[in-house]
Structure formats: C-alpha cells, structure tokens
Write a protein that holds these residues in place. Structure first.
Motif, short mmCIF file in Angstrom:
data_model
loop_
_atom_site.label_atom_id
_atom_site.label_comp_id
_atom_site.label_asym_id
_atom_site.label_seq_id
_atom_site.Cartn_x
_atom_site.Cartn_y
_atom_site.Cartn_z
N ILE A 103 0.55 -1.08 -0.22
CA ILE A 103 0.21 -0.39 0.17
C ILE A 103 0.83 1.22 0.06
O ILE A 103 1.84 1.51 0.88
N TYR A 104 0.60 2.24 -0.86
CA TYR A 104 1.37 3.48 -1.35
C TYR A 104 0.53 4.80 -1.24
O TYR A 104 -0.31 4.89 -2.12
N SER A 105 0.88 5.83 -0.08
CA SER A 105 0.75 7.19 -0.26
C SER A 105 1.22 7.39 0.31
O SER A 105 2.49 7.86 0.64
N GLN A 106 1.25 8.73 0.31
CA GLN A 106 1.74 10.24 1.14
C GLN A 106 1.14 10.59 2.38
O GLN A 106 0.33 10.94 2.35
N ILE A 121 5.96 12.74 3.14
CA ILE A 121 6.82 11.28 3.30
C ILE A 121 6.20 10.17 2.37
O ILE A 121 4.55 10.05 2.55
N TYR A 122 6.33 9.67 1.43
CA TYR A 122 5.95 8.00 0.57
C TYR A 122 6.34 7.35 2.03
O TYR A 122 7.08 6.93 2.64
N ILE A 123 4.65 6.63 2.11
CA ILE A 123 4.38 5.83 2.96
C ILE A 123 4.12 4.24 1.89
O ILE A 123 3.40 4.26 1.58
N PHE A 228 11.30 8.41 1.12
CA PHE A 228 10.75 7.38 1.65
C PHE A 228 10.25 7.36 3.34
O PHE A 228 11.08 7.46 3.84
N GLY A 229 9.47 6.03 3.85
CA GLY A 229 9.56 5.47 4.77
C GLY A 229 8.51 4.31 4.97
O GLY A 229 7.11 4.03 4.02
N LEU A 248 -1.07 -2.02 -4.16
CA LEU A 248 0.45 -1.63 -5.81
C LEU A 248 1.18 -3.32 -5.66
O LEU A 248 1.21 -3.66 -4.50
N ILE A 249 0.84 -4.23 -6.68
CA ILE A 249 2.30 -4.66 -6.55
C ILE A 249 3.33 -4.87 -7.16
O ILE A 249 2.93 -3.78 -8.49
N GLN A 250 4.38 -5.03 -6.57
CA GLN A 250 5.72 -4.92 -7.00
C GLN A 250 6.45 -5.83 -8.06
O GLN A 250 5.93 -7.33 -7.08
#
Ligand code: ATP
Ligand code: MG
Lengths: 492, 236
Positions: A103-106, A121-123, A228-229, A248-250
């Motif tokens: 899970i990606y967000s700011q 920051i982006y977490i 980033f965090g 998000l899938i990496q």
C-alpha cells in the motif's frame, strides 16, 4: 606476408622517412607530431567522456535497480481486493522471480518534539519478507524492520504515557531522519487524514498515529532516502481502512532488461476486479519511472558523440593541412621520384600512408591515454603524493641538456631511452594525479564518479577516426600524385 | 649498330596559362628527328632556352610531346599508358640532372637503391647491387652519409650511381657537370665515359660545353626548335 611487403616497400620507406624528416625540414616533423597530438587528444577525450557518461548511466541503473521493483502494477481505480490471487498469477508468469503487495501513499509527518507538520513522505506499507524478495529491502536497513515486535517498540511503550498509543514501527529514510533530526527510538506522527469536527465544522480532527522509528533506510539514492518511510502492510491497511486491500504489486523479473516484456504479459493476463468491474492493470517499468532521466542521458551522450566527432574532424583537418604543406615542401622530391619511375599511384600511396601513420599513432596514443585515465579514475588505490608528479621535470631537463649538447643527438639508443623515460614519467604523473572523483550525492544520486569503458564503442571510435584520417589524406595525396614531374623538378 | 632510339617529328608546345588570361602558346620543339645508336655517346648542343632539356625529358618519357613519337627499341613510348611509361622510366632510362636532385632524407646508399625498390625488386639484392654501384662510383665509404654531408662532385657521383640501379640501356644526362669545377667535371665525365666503355651504356648528353661535346661520338644542334646539320658546330 602482406604486412612485411608493405613494411619493406618503397612507399613505406619514403613516407615514414618524410615523417621523421631531418634537420632543415624538422619543421615538418614537428608539425606531424602536432597532428599526432591532435588526433590523440581527440580520441582520449572521446573515450574518457563517453566512459564517464556510461559509468554514470550504469551506476544510476545499478542504484535504481538495487532498491527498486522492475515492474510496478497498479489498478486503474485505487485499491483492489483479493490481491493474493493476482500475485499468484503474476508469479506464474515465466520471467517473474517474485511479487509483493504494497500500500503506497503520501502522508504528512510530524516528529513528536516538533509543533508543526514537517512535510510529507511516501509511506509504503509492506510485508518485509516479500518486499525483501523484490527490492532487497533488508539490505538497506540499519536497525530492525520487524514492525510489530521490536525491543525498541516495547521500550517506548513503557516510557510513554497511557494516552499515547503506539501503532507500530517505522523504517525511515535516512535523509529524512537526519533532516528532521530523528534517531532510532524516537516517535514520529503520521497524519493520514483530516475530518471535520461535527461540533464545530470550521475545525478539523487530524487522524494521527504514532510510530516508533525502529530502523533507518539508506540506499545511497538521495531521492529515496529523502522521501520514503516503511510500515507494516497490515497497519497501513488499518490506517486507511482498507482491510485486505492493496494498491500496488511490485514485481521482480529475472533480468531488468525484460521488464517491459513482462509488463506487457501482466497487462494481457491479469484482470483486477474492482467494484464488480474487471480492469486491465496499469504497469510501469523501472525504465519508464525514470524515462526523463534516461532520455536526458541518452540525448547528452548523442550530443557528446557529435561534439567529439567534430574534434576528430578538426584533428583530421590538421592532418590534411600537414600533408598539404608536406606536398609543397616535397614538390621537387616528388618530381625526382617520378623521374625515377614511381607511378602516380605510388606517390598517392606515399602521402596516404603518411596520413595513416599520423592517424594510427594518434589513435593508439589517444586510446592508451583515454583508457589509462579511465582505469585510474576507477582505481581505488592510495597514490603517491602529488608532489611526485614533479618528476615530469626529469625528462624535460634531460631534453634541454641534450638540446644544449647537440653532439649526442646522433645516439639512437639514447633517444630511444629518453622517449621511454618520457612515457614512463607521464604514466607515473597520471598515476599520481588522476584519482577517483567524489561528487555531490544530493545532486547526482551517486557519491562517486563511475567509469565504464564500452570496448565496442572504443573499437568503433578507433575505426571511424582512422577512416576519417584516411579520407583527410586523399586530397593532398591526390594533389601530390597529379603534379607534373617536369614542373615539379623545376620547383624551387 | 642497331637503332636504340628514334625520334620522329617531335613537337612540344607549352601553353603557358600562368601569364595573363590570354594563353600564349610557346612552341619549343618544331619537328625534331634524331636517331641514336646502341652504345653511342651523343651530345645535344644549343642555346639556353632552346629546348634541350625539354627534348631530353621527352626522350626519357618524363613528359608527353604535343605530337610526334619517340621509338625506343622500335616501340613508341608515347603510345604507352602512363603506367607503362612509368615502368619504362624506371627500368630503361637513367636520368642525371645538372643539380644532383638527390633525396635529402635518404643516405647515399638509399638514394641509389630507391629505383630498385620502385621496381619492387628483392630488397636485399637491391641493396647489395646498390653497394656495388657505390663501389663503382668510388664512394663505398660514404654509404651512410646524407647528401648534405657530401661535396658537389660526390653528390653527382651518387646521382650517376642512382641512374644505374636498374641497368638501364640509356643514360640521359642534362648538363651533368654544369655546377662543378673543371677538375671535378673531368672526373665525372671520366666516370660517364667509363660507363659507356665498360658497361656499354648509351649516353645522351645535353651540354653548353663545346670542348666536352668534341669528345662525344656525335653532336646534334638544336636551333629554333629543329635539329640542324648534325656535324656542323655553330659558334655560340
Ligand atoms: N612549363 C612550361 N611552360 C611554359 N614554358 C616552358 C615550360 N617549360 C619550359 N618552357 C620554356 O621552354 C623553353 C625550353 O626550355 P628548356 O628547359 O628545354 O631549355 P634548355 O634548352 O634546357 O635551356 P637551358 O640550357 O637553359 O637549360 C624555354 O623557353 C622555357 O621558358
Ligand atoms: Mg636545360
């Protein structure tokens, strides 16, 4: 056989002798030396500049790749559910090594000590084990990355007041941490949303969660370390009220080069169900994420190659003018050779050969110099003091001494020894002076100028330069060959 | 004696483009006929600027005539292609000029050998025959010296040696002693006569010097672009 024939041929004898020209014409031999130098410097700069740019590009790629997924897969509409199924499908695609949910967000951040929000920051909410398989996460963390169960976490819970609940641990980018003066064990507040206060609609409640910094993330890529965090996936899902959802899938592929092929396959084979509708995922490869940068580098390389080609061209003009002068200087001799029966072709070859010798020497010297400097730039060895570079004065003194005592000029072996000495000393001086270059990591994302010699390119440059030099000889050589022998003999 | 060289109705006109835009053709040779026997020494006499050198160059294939032909052993050399003519100069003719015209970057030995290298003869054989020639002209001890280190007479000896490297049938000498003093000239001429005597080389000699001309087998005069009575000596 062919080579020895050339080396013993009349044409070779004359052209090499003219280049070395004696006494009265020593002017010419200095000019041919200068031409050699021109080509050499051209070649050396081409090799050096392109190698540095290649090194820069390569180390950027390496940097990007050590801590980045090769392909990122997103839904077109925010969060999606039953991701495990999709991940399994993606992992079934040939060429995929592993895939991880994120899970990606700011989020806005506020250190506990601070009174105000210190930016965003982006977490990334991650499963450390799976994340590690895709991006090599654990290798960059100084400290712990067990978000739920850490000694630090317990310690902080003991020390803090009852009203402050600790949500979990956070691994914070090292540059963020140093910017905010945060250390491991400090508490950081993440503000995930603001809600209007039902009692007084002109004010807001902030949804604040406390995290303990349990580790610092340092990849060396400033853009990441400063933005980033990382927190646990479950906590992140909880934070955004997205139980069992991710956005998000990496994906990690076997080699970075196949990223775009894999991305295409994923788009063809995976459908995300999204509020009942199925949608094709959006993918982005690591190259696409940095497209602007790589395109800029590519463009820069192209411009450099063009400029370098011009340098070589100038050097070849130098050869052409040297030869034109040589033809003028040697007009009478050309007449003599013609009277002795050498054909126009032989005269042409003599001057083409001279240009080729100049070009060849320049290319060999230039390549040696360029490659040498590249190697020295990459060589991590403690060098002798730069003062040793002053040894350069030894051969200079010797040459002056010899110039003053013209009597020894006959000694060929001495001349040879002096040339060797020159070569040796110049190599040593370069060894002392050329050292790896430190660069500003905040600007360049890298902290050292990397060098990568592309041998194929070196070959191409050498070949094409030689070809250009060859072309440059044609006009003067043709001029020489079409001289009328009788008029040439008359020439004073 | 057989006919080695036969010059027939040779014309040479220079179109001098360098003076003004209007080209004024200079007719130098206006129909020259000469026959040269094998083994003969022929002197060509004439006033300065009359075209002696021009004629010699045409005989030796160094330049092309405006019209007419030069037969060498009954073959018209000016019908040859340029390459064939180059080969002819290389193998059949030896030129000797007034100023030695040696190559300054090469040693005496190399200057002599170079004609053999042009002919692509075996390198070591060429150098050993160059050495023999050096011995013949009496300068074997100067083989590694450059022309700038030799006297005028020595240079001219090297130049003669150079003309011999491919054993040409004919030697064309354009005032070979013009730059030398009397004594040195005499030595050089002795050498040329010896060439004719012992090696049976045909010799065509351009000269101003009547005394020298008297020693030759035959004299031809060029007057106004033509050969005049072959045995008559015109006072100049
Ligand atoms: N390239 C040329 N263009 C125009 N005229 C020329 C050229 N070469 C020679 N001439 C002219 O042709 C004439 C003959 O020249 P040549 O050198 O054959 O004379 P020469 O008899 O050898 O004279 P000398 O005894 O002084 O050597 C001269 O008038 C000369 O000016
Ligand atoms: Mg003349």
């Amino acid at each position: 056989m062919g080579l020895t024939r050339i080396l013993y041929s009349f044409e070779w004898l004359v052209s090499s002798r003219y280049l070395r020209s004696r006494r009265k014409q020593s002017f010419i031999s200095i000019i041919s030396l200068i031409s050699v130098g021109g080509v050499a410097i051209g070649i050396a700069t081409v090799i050096l500049v392109i190698s540095v740019m290649n090194g820069f590009e390569q180390s950027l790629k390496d940097k990007f790749l050590i801590n980045q997924a090769h392909v990122n897969v997103r839904s077109t509409k925010g969060y999606f559910n039953n991701y495990q199924e999709q991940i399994d499908k993606i992992q079934g695609i040939a060429g995929v090594v592993s895939a991880s949910p994120v899970i990606y967000s700011q989020l806005a951040i506020q250190p506990k000590r601070s009174k105000r929000i210190e930016g965003t920051i982006y977490i990334k909410g991650i499963d450390p084990i799976l994340e590690n398989d895709v991006t090599g996460f654990s290798g960059f963390v100084d400290g712990s990355f067990d978000f739920h169960d850490s000694a630090l976490l317990e310690d902080v819970r003991h020390r803090s007041s009852q009203r402050e609940t600790i949500k979990g641990g956070i691994v914070l980018g090292s540059s963020v941490a140093s910017r905010l003066d945060i250390n491991r064990g400090d508490v950081l507040r993440l503000i995930s949303k603001m809600e209007p206060n039902p009692a007084n609609p002109s004010t807001f409640f902030a949804d604040v969660s406390n995290f303990v910094v349990i580790g610092l993330y340092e990849s060396g890529m400033f853009a990441y370390d400063n933005a980033f965090g990382f927190i646990s996936l479950e906590i992140a899902q909880d934070l955004y009220n997205q139980k069992n959802h991710i956005n998000l899938i990496q994906v990690r592929t076997t080699t970075p080069e196949i990223a775009s092929t894999i991305a295409n396959k994923i788009r063809r084979e995976i459908k995300f169900s999204n509020s009942g509708l199925y949608s094709v995922p959006r993918t982005s490869t690591w190259v696409e994420s940095h497209a602007a940068l790589f395109e800029a580098i590519q463009l820069e390389k192209l411009v450099t190659v063009i400029i370098e080609a011009l340098i070589i061209l100038v050097a070849s003009f130098n050869i052409a003018s040297t030869l034109i002068m040589m033809v003028m200087e040697k007009t009478r001799e050309i007449g003599i050779l013609r009277s002795m029966g050498s054909s126009k072709m032989k005269i042409l070859i003599i001057f083409v050969l001279q240009g080729c010798i100049i070009g060849f020497l320049g290319i060999v010297l230039g390549s040696a110099l360029g490659i040498g400097i590249c190697v020295l730039l990459a060589l991590e060895v403690v060098r002798p003091s730069r003062w040793f570079a002053l040894l350069i004065f030894v051969p200079i003194f010797l040459q002056v001494a010899i110039a003053l005592h013209q009597t020894i000029r006959r000694s060929r072996s001495l001349k040879f020894a002096i040339s060797l000495l020159w070569l040796g000393i110049i190599a040593f001086v370069l060894y002392c002076l050329v050292q790896p270059i430190q660069i500003n990591s905040e600007v360049y994302q890298l902290n050292r100028l990397a060098v990568k010699i592309d041998w194929f390119f070196v070959g191409v440059i050498n070949f094409s330069s030689f070809f250009i030099c060859l072309l440059a000889t044609l006009y003067p050589a043709w001029q020489a060959s079409k001289l009328n022998p009788v008029e040439a003999l008359r020439y004073e | 004696m057989s006919n080695l060289i036969r010059v027939e109705n040779l014309h040479k006109t220079y179109v001098d483009a360098t003076s003004d835009d209007i080209t004024t053709p200079i007719e130098v040779l206006k129909g020259v006929d000469i026959e040269v026997q094998q083994g003969e020494i022929l002197a060509i006499l004439g006033k300065s600027g009359v075209g002696k050198s021009t004629l010699l160059h045409l005989i030796g294939g160094l330049d092309r005539p405006t019209s007419g032909s030069v037969f060498f052993e009954d073959r018209n050399i000016h019908a040859y292609s340029d390459r064939k003519l180059d080969q002819f100069r290389n193998l059949e003719v030896g030129f000797i000029f007034q100023s030695h015209h040696l190559l300054p970057e090469f040693t005496a030995l190399e200057n002599i050998a170079i004609g053999g290298l042009i002919a692509r003869k075996n390198v070591s054989e060429t150098y050993s025959s160059a050495n023999e020639i050096l011995d013949y002209v009496g300068l074997v001890d100067r083989s590694n010296h450059y022309p700038s280190e030799l006297s005028g007479g020595e240079r001219q000896r090297i130049a003669i040696g150079r003309a011999l490297i491919n054993q040409p049938k004919v030697i064309l000498a354009d005032e070979p002693t013009g730059n030398l003093d009397r004594k040195t000239s005499a030595d050089i001429l002795d050498l040329l006569w010896d060439l004719n005597d012992r090696l049976d080389r045909t010799l065509i000699l351009v000269t101003h010097d009547h005394g020298l001309a008297q020693r030759t087998d035959r004299i031809v005069h060029i007057v106004d672009g033509r050969i005049t009575d072959q045995n008559q000596i015109v006072e100049t």
